[in-house]
Design an enzyme around this catalytic site. Structure first.
Site, PDB file in Angstrom:
ATOM      1  N   CYS A  12     -48.779-108.762  55.559  1.00 49.02           N
ATOM      2  CA  CYS A  12     -48.382-110.340  55.232  1.00 49.02           C
ATOM      3  C   CYS A  12     -49.535-111.096  54.631  1.00 49.02           C
ATOM      4  N   ASN A  32     -61.472-106.110  58.462  1.00 44.15           N
ATOM      5  CA  ASN A  32     -62.309-104.859  58.481  1.00 44.15           C
ATOM      6  C   ASN A  32     -61.821-103.936  57.971  1.00 44.15           C
ATOM      7  N   ARG A  35     -56.414-101.367  59.277  1.00 43.17           N
ATOM      8  CA  ARG A  35     -54.999-101.100  59.022  1.00 43.17           C
ATOM      9  C   ARG A  35     -55.080 -99.852  58.179  1.00 43.17           C
ATOM     10  N   THR A 145     -45.199-114.091  67.358  1.00 40.70           N
ATOM     11  CA  THR A 145     -44.115-113.447  67.082  1.00 40.70           C
ATOM     12  C   THR A 145     -43.068-114.104  67.983  1.00 40.70           C
ATOM     13  N   SER A 192     -43.735-105.434  74.979  1.00 34.26           N
ATOM     14  CA  SER A 192     -44.692-104.116  74.562  1.00 34.26           C
ATOM     15  C   SER A 192     -45.954-104.756  74.599  1.00 34.26           C
ATOM     16  N   TYR A 194     -48.223-104.807  72.679  1.00 40.81           N
ATOM     17  CA  TYR A 194     -48.603-105.598  71.507  1.00 40.81           C
ATOM     18  C   TYR A 194     -47.943-107.020  71.663  1.00 40.81           C
ATOM     19  N   HIS A 195     -46.633-107.134  71.826  1.00 41.21           N
ATOM     20  CA  HIS A 195     -46.277-108.582  72.161  1.00 41.21           C
ATOM     21  C   HIS A 195     -46.938-109.263  73.489  1.00 41.21           C
ATOM     22  N   LYS A 198     -49.786-111.136  72.217  1.00 41.85           N
ATOM     23  CA  LYS A 198     -49.462-112.554  71.606  1.00 41.85           C
ATOM     24  C   LYS A 198     -49.010-113.532  72.653  1.00 41.85           C
ATOM     25  N   THR A 266     -31.968 -94.554  61.545  1.00 42.23           N
ATOM     26  CA  THR A 266     -32.260 -94.079  62.839  1.00 42.23           C
ATOM     27  C   THR A 266     -32.107 -95.540  63.684  1.00 42.23           C
ATOM     28  N   ARG A 335     -37.674 -96.749  73.111  1.00 41.88           N
ATOM     29  CA  ARG A 335     -38.289 -98.050  73.946  1.00 41.88           C
ATOM     30  C   ARG A 335     -37.610 -98.306  75.027  1.00 41.88           C
TER      31      ARG A 335
HETATM   32  P1  NAD Z   1     -51.125-105.491  59.206  1.00 41.41           P
HETATM   33  O1  NAD Z   1     -51.483-104.587  59.895  1.00 41.41           O
HETATM   34  O2  NAD Z   1     -50.454-104.919  57.603  1.00 41.41           O
HETATM   35  O3  NAD Z   1     -52.300-106.449  58.580  1.00 41.41           O
HETATM   36  C1  NAD Z   1     -53.143-106.801  59.657  1.00 41.41           C
HETATM   37  C2  NAD Z   1     -54.546-106.860  58.981  1.00 41.41           C
HETATM   38  O4  NAD Z   1     -55.446-107.501  59.655  1.00 41.41           O
HETATM   39  C3  NAD Z   1     -55.145-105.411  58.363  1.00 41.41           C
HETATM   40  O5  NAD Z   1     -55.500-105.762  57.159  1.00 41.41           O
HETATM   41  C4  NAD Z   1     -55.975-105.208  59.361  1.00 41.41           C
HETATM   42  O6  NAD Z   1     -57.203-104.621  58.583  1.00 41.41           O
HETATM   43  C5  NAD Z   1     -56.692-106.566  59.672  1.00 41.41           C
HETATM   44  N1  NAD Z   1     -57.322-106.538  61.141  1.00 41.41           N
HETATM   45  C6  NAD Z   1     -56.942-106.239  62.236  1.00 41.41           C
HETATM   46  N2  NAD Z   1     -57.704-106.370  63.182  1.00 41.41           N
HETATM   47  C7  NAD Z   1     -58.995-106.802  62.689  1.00 41.41           C
HETATM   48  C8  NAD Z   1     -60.157-107.350  62.979  1.00 41.41           C
HETATM   49  N3  NAD Z   1     -60.496-107.068  64.334  1.00 41.41           N
HETATM   50  N4  NAD Z   1     -61.243-107.730  62.209  1.00 41.41           N
HETATM   51  C9  NAD Z   1     -60.677-107.998  60.938  1.00 41.41           C
HETATM   52  N5  NAD Z   1     -59.534-107.551  60.487  1.00 41.41           N
HETATM   53  C10 NAD Z   1     -58.833-106.980  61.205  1.00 41.41           C
HETATM   54  O7  NAD Z   1     -50.059-106.388  59.661  1.00 41.41           O
HETATM   55  P2  NAD Z   1     -48.881-107.569  59.011  1.00 41.41           P
HETATM   56  O8  NAD Z   1     -47.645-106.843  59.212  1.00 41.41           O
HETATM   57  O9  NAD Z   1     -49.534-108.256  57.843  1.00 41.41           O
HETATM   58  O10 NAD Z   1     -49.082-108.731  60.257  1.00 41.41           O
HETATM   59  C11 NAD Z   1     -49.817-109.834  60.337  1.00 41.41           C
HETATM   60  C12 NAD Z   1     -49.719-110.806  61.460  1.00 41.41           C
HETATM   61  O11 NAD Z   1     -48.435-111.065  61.395  1.00 41.41           O
HETATM   62  C13 NAD Z   1     -50.023-109.848  63.150  1.00 41.41           C
HETATM   63  O12 NAD Z   1     -50.874-110.747  63.767  1.00 41.41           O
HETATM   64  C14 NAD Z   1     -48.602-109.627  63.318  1.00 41.41           C
HETATM   65  O13 NAD Z   1     -48.593-109.836  64.828  1.00 41.41           O
HETATM   66  C15 NAD Z   1     -47.893-110.883  62.793  1.00 41.41           C
HETATM   67  N6  NAD Z   1     -46.545-110.663  62.635  1.00 41.41           N
HETATM   68  C16 NAD Z   1     -45.942-109.410  61.670  1.00 41.41           C
HETATM   69  C17 NAD Z   1     -44.737-109.424  61.495  1.00 41.41           C
HETATM   70  C18 NAD Z   1     -44.152-108.072  60.438  1.00 41.41           C
HETATM   71  O14 NAD Z   1     -43.017-107.864  60.547  1.00 41.41           O
HETATM   72  N7  NAD Z   1     -45.014-107.460  59.834  1.00 41.41           N
HETATM   73  C19 NAD Z   1     -43.577-110.069  62.108  1.00 41.41           C
HETATM   74  C20 NAD Z   1     -43.933-110.829  62.747  1.00 41.41           C
HETATM   75  C21 NAD Z   1     -45.545-111.320  62.901  1.00 41.41           C
HETATM   76  N1  USQ Z   2     -35.314-100.200  65.803  1.00 38.39           N
HETATM   77  C1  USQ Z   2     -34.220 -99.041  65.471  1.00 38.39           C
HETATM   78  N2  USQ Z   2     -34.384 -98.054  64.810  1.00 38.39           N
HETATM   79  C2  USQ Z   2     -35.508 -97.932  63.948  1.00 38.39           C
HETATM   80  C3  USQ Z   2     -36.953 -98.850  64.310  1.00 38.39           C
HETATM   81  C4  USQ Z   2     -36.683 -99.868  65.042  1.00 38.39           C
HETATM   82  O1  USQ Z   2     -33.147 -99.304  66.090  1.00 38.39           O
HETATM   83  O2  USQ Z   2     -35.802 -97.018  63.246  1.00 38.39           O
HETATM   84  C5  USQ Z   2     -35.151-101.002  66.706  1.00 38.39           C
HETATM   85  C6  USQ Z   2     -36.109-101.104  67.883  1.00 38.39           C
HETATM   86  O3  USQ Z   2     -35.772-100.328  68.823  1.00 38.39           O
HETATM   87  C7  USQ Z   2     -35.990-102.661  68.257  1.00 38.39           C
HETATM   88  C8  USQ Z   2     -35.862-103.227  66.677  1.00 38.39           C
HETATM   89  O4  USQ Z   2     -35.173-102.316  66.105  1.00 38.39           O
HETATM   90  O5  USQ Z   2     -35.017-102.910  69.107  1.00 38.39           O
HETATM   91  C9  USQ Z   2     -36.747-103.853  66.055  1.00 38.39           C
HETATM   92  O6  USQ Z   2     -37.906-103.115  65.959  1.00 38.39           O
HETATM   93  P1  USQ Z   2     -39.214-103.443  64.913  1.00 38.39           P
HETATM   94  O7  USQ Z   2     -40.287-102.176  64.848  1.00 38.39           O
HETATM   95  O8  USQ Z   2     -38.401-103.527  63.346  1.00 38.39           O
HETATM   96  O9  USQ Z   2     -39.960-105.034  65.391  1.00 38.39           O
HETATM   97  P2  USQ Z   2     -40.842-104.840  66.611  1.00 38.39           P
HETATM   98  O10 USQ Z   2     -41.288-103.742  67.183  1.00 38.39           O
HETATM   99  O11 USQ Z   2     -40.239-105.798  67.347  1.00 38.39           O
HETATM  100  O12 USQ Z   2     -42.095-105.397  65.779  1.00 38.39           O
HETATM  101  C10 USQ Z   2     -41.878-106.170  64.580  1.00 38.39           C
HETATM  102  C11 USQ Z   2     -43.546-106.294  63.967  1.00 38.39           C
HETATM  103  C12 USQ Z   2     -44.275-107.182  64.836  1.00 38.39           C
HETATM  104  C13 USQ Z   2     -43.360-108.463  65.094  1.00 38.39           C
HETATM  105  C14 USQ Z   2     -42.277-108.332  65.609  1.00 38.39           C
HETATM  106  C15 USQ Z   2     -41.294-109.566  65.532  1.00 38.39           C
HETATM  107  O13 USQ Z   2     -44.042-105.191  63.895  1.00 38.39           O
HETATM  108  O14 USQ Z   2     -45.517-107.386  64.323  1.00 38.39           O
HETATM  109  O15 USQ Z   2     -44.165-109.405  65.865  1.00 38.39           O
HETATM  110  O16 USQ Z   2     -41.443-107.513  64.489  1.00 38.39           O
HETATM  111  S1  USQ Z   2     -39.892-109.725  66.696  1.00 38.39           S
HETATM  112  O17 USQ Z   2     -39.474-108.715  66.792  1.00 38.39           O
HETATM  113  O18 USQ Z   2     -39.236-111.127  66.489  1.00 38.39           O
HETATM  114  O19 USQ Z   2     -40.954-109.801  68.102  1.00 38.39           O
END
Ligand code: NAD
Ligand code: USQ
Length: 402
Positions: A12, A32, A35, A145, A192, A194-195, A198, A266, A335
């Protein structure tokens, strides 16, 4: 504005950095690169050929004429470096993406659970503490999230952060018990580790907004799908990452990739889980809108629901199968989550501020053709199954036909 993007090398953060730089904001990425290190540890790579950050930044300068700065700082470990950066660069706003964001990775082992909590909670707290210590009036925009709410809503629409409640004051001095209206943070129900981080972030924000009058916006974001934004398509060296592995791949992008490589989609369990989604192009626009509409000093945390559509996982699988000609397979759910849930969400704040959502029906086919099919030769099919389990000794989600 001068905008620091924490986590600006990520999925993002990178397109958000480009989008804001393209609007002529002065942008510095703080990351840093953890990822990229986790990819090495897991021995997986992005489906798309992402370039080193130095090459990405040089390519952007060449293409746009705009420079994006970079500071290598672990914001969870090196508080002093973060504080020095804020004091010397003096940003108007900080966008905080820098957390460990995968639910399956957070549930993988005791080590990854502890890493996720330590990294995410310290990252957020260090940022808030450093903003106060810097004495600067910095608007903090955090990527949160939808998962903080949990996904069972008993038929109601999830409001934007705060729930209207009425408290019955039984012991009031009045003859009739009084009903006192209040607004509270929507009760949390994370699914989870992770969640859960948040959820902890949310309380840190509420405290710092109240105690130190920090201006904070928390974006409760749904699952992102898609890869390209307007800026990442301008040169292949600017390409965004695309995670498809069982830990970091999110559901819709996984299905798109699985369809492209001929792997059965899947679907976990019955596929009855309903989730909120938003396209990556809309995500960068929402971040821009949030930056342009900060809360006033002394306001409570401003919370937006950053999502545009809700879908049931099995419906998504059927849609992708129909468009791309794939097969669907129900696999044991690794899960611990409800088999079926309804999800209704209020997202009026962004719509009122001008967001025009990209819908799945417009974008899915383009995504399959431009990304998933184009880079399918880079895929390692062994890394597709989701093998991190929420409960011990559970069979992981591998299709029986593979
Ligand atoms: P990502 O893992 O691709 O990017 C996170 C970045 O933060 C990476 O570049 C990583 O190196 C950096 N980082 C992590 N810890 C750090 C630290 N201690 N110091 C400095 N840098 C650090 O993740 P993303 O998908 O880009 O998600 C970004 C944010 O958006 C997250 O907080 C995530 O929870 C939120 N989010 C993502 C999604 C999604 O679907 N990808 C959905 C909802 C919310
Ligand atoms: N799922 C499947 N098949 C797969 C992968 C996932 O059925 O191959 C299901 C999971 O069981 C779950 C749903 O799809 O019910 C969503 O899983 P996901 O991995 O797409 O999403 P999630 O684990 O919730 O996490 C992602 C991002 C996270 C963000 C979150 C937003 O990795 O950073 O916070 O989406 S939310 O889901 O709205 O909380």
């Amino acid at each position: 504005m001068k905008i620091a993007i924490l986590g600006g090398d990520g999925f993002c953060g990178w397109p958000a950095s480009l989008h804001l730089s393209d609007l002529d904001h002065e942008v510095t990425i703080v990351d840093n690169l953890s990822r990229r290190t986790i990819d090495e540890q897991l021995q997986v790579q992005s489906l798309t050929p992402i370039r080193p950050l130095s090459e990405r930044r040089a390519a952007w300068e060449e293409v746009s004429g705009n420079r994006i700065g970079f500071e290598f700082i672990d914001i969870a470990q090196d508080y002093e470096a973060l504080l020095d950066f804020l004091r010397s660069w003096q940003p108007d706003a900080v966008v905080h993406f820098a957390e460990q964001r995968a639910a399956p990775y957070s549930m993988k082992s005791p080590r990854t659970k502890r890493y996720t909590v330590d990294n995410n909670v310290n990252a957020t707290h260090h940022l808030l503490c450093a903003v106060v210590e810097s004495g600067l009036d910095i608007h903090v925009v955090h990527l949160g999230t939808m998962g903080v709410y949990g996904y069972g809503t008993a038929g109601m629409k999830i409001p934007e952060g705060y729930l209207d409640v009425e408290v019955r004051a039984e012991d009031s001095t009045q003859e009739q018990p009084q009903r006192i209206p209040q607004q509270i943070l929507y009760p949390t129900n994370p699914g989870s580790i992770y969640h859960m981080t948040k959820v902890l972030d949310q309380h840190l924000f509420a405290y710092y907004a109240k105690n130190d009058a920090l201006r904070i916006t928390d974006l409760h974001q749904g699952i992102i799908w898609g890869t390209h934004t307007e800026q990442t398509q301008r040169d292949e060296r600017l390409i965004n990452r695309f995670d498809y592995d069982g830990d970091y791949g999110t559901v819709l992008n996984r299905f798109l990739m699985q369809a492209a490589v001929g792997y059965p989609l899947t679907v976990h369990g019955t596929g009855g889980q309903t989730r909120a989604f938003i396209h990556i192009q809309d995500m960068v626009r929402c971040v821009q809108i949030a930056l342009e509409n900060p809360p006033a000093t002394g306001d409570r945390v401003k919370i937006f629901n950053q999502m545009t559509e809700t879908h049931r996982v099995r419906d998504l699988a059927e849609m992708v199968a129909r468009i791309a000609g794939a097969t669907v397979e129900m696999v044991p759910n690794p899960r611990h989550e409800s088999a079926e849930n309804e999800l209704h969400v209020v997202n009026q704040a962004f719509l009122d501020l001008g967001l025009e959502p990209t819908t799945l029906s417009e974008g899915l086919l383009r995504e399959v053709e431009q990304i998933a099919r184009r880079y399918r030769d880079r895929a390692d099919l062994d890394r597709i199954p989701a093998t991190s389990t929420w409960t011990r000794n559970q069979q992981a989600g591998v299709p029986s036909s593979v």
